[in-house]
Design an enzyme around this catalytic site. Structure first.
Site, PDB file in Angstrom:
ATOM      1  N   HIS A 109       1.999 -11.378   8.374  1.00  0.00           N
ATOM      2  CA  HIS A 109       2.999 -11.357   7.304  1.00  0.00           C
ATOM      3  C   HIS A 109       2.324 -11.581   5.952  1.00  0.00           C
ATOM      4  CE1 HIS A 109       5.262 -12.276  11.017  1.00  0.00           C
ATOM      5  NE2 HIS A 109       5.837 -11.175  10.576  1.00  0.00           N
ATOM      6  N   LEU A 111       2.383 -10.626   1.392  1.00  0.00           N
ATOM      7  CA  LEU A 111       2.947 -10.126   0.135  1.00  0.00           C
ATOM      8  C   LEU A 111       1.760  -9.441  -0.543  1.00  0.00           C
ATOM      9  CD1 LEU A 111       4.609 -12.656  -2.345  1.00  0.00           C
ATOM     10  CD2 LEU A 111       3.316 -10.672  -3.063  1.00  0.00           C
ATOM     11  N   ASN A 236      12.499  -4.605  13.535  1.00  0.00           N
ATOM     12  CA  ASN A 236      12.683  -5.306  14.807  1.00  0.00           C
ATOM     13  C   ASN A 236      14.121  -5.803  14.891  1.00  0.00           C
ATOM     14  OD1 ASN A 236      12.016  -6.314  17.267  1.00  0.00           O
ATOM     15  ND2 ASN A 236      10.812  -8.030  16.512  1.00  0.00           N
ATOM     16  N   GLY A 285       0.056  -1.116   6.555  1.00  0.00           N
ATOM     17  CA  GLY A 285      -1.250  -0.954   7.194  1.00  0.00           C
ATOM     18  C   GLY A 285      -1.979  -2.284   7.191  1.00  0.00           C
ATOM     19  N   HIS A 310       6.297   1.719  12.643  1.00  0.00           N
ATOM     20  CA  HIS A 310       6.523   0.650  11.660  1.00  0.00           C
ATOM     21  C   HIS A 310       5.247   0.170  10.992  1.00  0.00           C
ATOM     22  CE1 HIS A 310       4.804  -2.176  14.425  1.00  0.00           C
ATOM     23  NE2 HIS A 310       5.201  -3.225  13.781  1.00  0.00           N
TER      24      HIS A 310
END
Lengths: 387, 141
Positions: A109, A111, A236, A285, A310
């Site tokens: 995860h 940013l 998801n 990516g 995804h």
């Protein structure tokens, strides 16, 4: 993770303007968007407010001033799954999730500050707010955090028993399930919707912090920086949708696990802005090699119930990647290549090395060839905040 | 007793295998594997003591509940644990009575690794072997 998803935001800034400020920008966002193990969010809510978050998702955030009105319709399902019922969520899940609103998490995860590289379709890119090579955008990848996982854990136990009751056998116990219209199935769907709404809200309040971070660094308003959201899409989640099967319209439960919705042009659920183009599809990516903005197609409606890939997907396990790469060395090497990354965890950073992922360009070629989405622009990383 | 991470299983998550002579040691060692994935165990000092009681009809589900409880405490109470004393007895169902020692998550003084989100049922197994007990666990990252 329930409603793990992607959000993409444009700016009118260019690579030339942001590159000299990237350290300051990433450091600011690293400070203001909490990440990592047990991270506590910046939005403090009480039990009653958390009920509203579970029921209203993005729409709660906008009412509280965390975002712009237009953000709502640029989010899948308008950022709110209506079937949510907070009574179906356990006390444990509530206690775990109440402090997680406004946290990025860890693992993959992130940013990321990116810039547009190759523009594959100028007209569609323009409709989505990307007008030139080198334009700065921001991508966010996160979801419902431990809150959603606790709901999944709670109902995994319920379904483990329900499968015996309904005579269902699966090859992998993680695929635990129950008939959709059974009490167990409906209870889970309503609880899952709560997690989905919390995830929409989580990405929304993070967007608010991103806008504030850019305002602080560039000393102008987010409005003047044209920080419009392109789209927010889950990868998801299970949802009830209408699709054609052998020429007949049917209501189906479409479960996209590691898969993104990819509705083609003129789909009735798309907003006017994207009616002609099709739905924006955001494909993440690795932090080293870049990502893509794509668009949904009629082919996806026919072939895959309006779904596509995804992300690039891993080729190497986390455990093996940690043995192959060193986080601090990778961080230095990336900085030398012009990518400034800041992470809560050096071992976590090593696990996310670009070489641990598939080649995203090959992934995009495959899904384009399959006709289930087509590339709009490729996006390259400039700065990254990781959990 | 020992645990080892499995490098080629569940590549987007973390898999580990635990072996131990007794059920009690199996649970304690699984707790240590979870910690190793989350933080540097040497950084988690024994400052806080927590009593944990759980019960289940199945031993594998009891291990699932145990690890899920440790993950829950990490998020709800910001606690990581580095020492466990586990007692398990069977009185109709399996009953776990454990003490865990650890400390509050500290971003300055702890080397933090992955924010473990859940224990999964993928490949999840607890079995008795010639030498004692063995478990396979995949945790979601």
């Amino acid at each position: 993770m329930i409603n793990c998803g992607m959000r993409l935001v444009t700016t009118n800034l260019t690579l030339k303007e942001v590159k000299p400020r990237i350290r300051e920008l990433v450091d600011t966002l690293f400070q203001t968007v909490p990440a990592g193990v047990g991270g506590k969010g910046f939005v403090k809510v009480n039990n009653s407010q958390f009920n509203d978050v579970m029921q209203e998702g993005t729409q709660w955030c906008i009412k509280q001033g965390y975002g712009w009105e237009e953000d709502i319709e640029r989010t899948e399902e308008d950022g709110r799954i209506k079937q949510a019922e907070h009574e179906k969520v356990s006390e444990q899940a509530r206690k775990r999730g109440i402090s997680q609103l406004g946290t990025l998490g860890s693992g993959n995860h992130y940013l990321e500050i990116q810039y547009a590289d190759e523009i594959h379709d100028e007209a569609i890119a323009k409709a989505m707010g990307i007008t030139e090579k080198g334009q700065i955008v921001v991508m966010v990848h996160c979801g419902s955090r431990g809150f959603g996982h606790q709901i999944a854990t709670d109902y995994l136990r319920v379904f483990d028993d329900a499968m015996k009751k309904y005579g269902i056998a699966v090859n992998d116990r993680e695929l635990a399930c129950a008939p959709f219209n059974s009490k167990e199935g409906q209870d889970y769907y309503k609880a899952m919707a709560c997690a989905a709404n919390m995830a929409f809200a989580n990405r929304q309040v993070i967007l608010h912090r991103i806008r504030e971070g850019f305002e602080k660094v560039f000393k102008t308003s987010a409005e003047k920086l044209d920080m419009h959201m392109v789209y927010d899409v889950a990868h998801n989640m299970a949802k009830v949708e209408e699709h054609s099967i052998d020429g007949e319209r049917k209501k189906l439960v479409v479960h996209r696990k590691g898969s993104t919705r990819s509705f083609g042009p003129n789909h009735p659920e798309l907003i006017d802005k994207y009616k002609k183009t099709g739905q924006p599809v955001i494909l993440g990516g690795s932090m080293e090699t870049g990502s893509y903005l794509l668009v949904g197609t009629e082919g996806a409606m026919k072939e895959t119930f309006g779904s596509t890939a995804h992300g690039s997907g891993r080729t190497m396990s986390r455990t093996r990647a940690k043995g192959e790469f060193r986080g601090d060395k990778l961080q230095r090497e990336m900085e030398a290549r012009g990518i400034y990354v800041k992470s809560m965890s050096m071992s976590g950073l090593a696990e996310e090395a670009g070489a641990a992922y598939k080649d995203i360009h090959e992934v995009v070629k495959s899904i384009e060839k399959a006709g289930i989405s087509k590339p709009v622009t490729s996006l390259l990383p400039l700065g990254n905040v990781k959990g | 007793m020992a645990f080892r991470f499995l490098p080629d299983v569940a590549i987007a998550d973390i898999a580990f295998e635990v072996t131990a002579a007794t059920l009690e040691d199996l649970f304690a060692e699984a707790g240590m594997a979870l910690l190793e994935a989350s933080a540097n165990p040497n950084d988690v000092k024994l400052k806080i003591k927590k009593e944990i009681k759980l019960s289940n009809t199945h031993i594998d589900r009891l291990l699932f509940d145990w690890l899920a409880e440790l993950i829950y405490l990490k998020d709800a109470e910001s606690l990581l644990f580095s020492k466990f004393e586990v007692k398990i007895k069977r009185d109709g169902e399996y009953q776990l009575d454990a003490t865990a020692w650890g400390s509050t998550i500290d971003y300055k003084d702890m080397e933090l690794r992955n924010d473990v989100k859940a224990v999964t049922m993928h490949m999840f197994e607890v079995k008795q072997t010639d030498k004692g007990w063995m478990a396979t666990v995949v945790i979601d990252i």
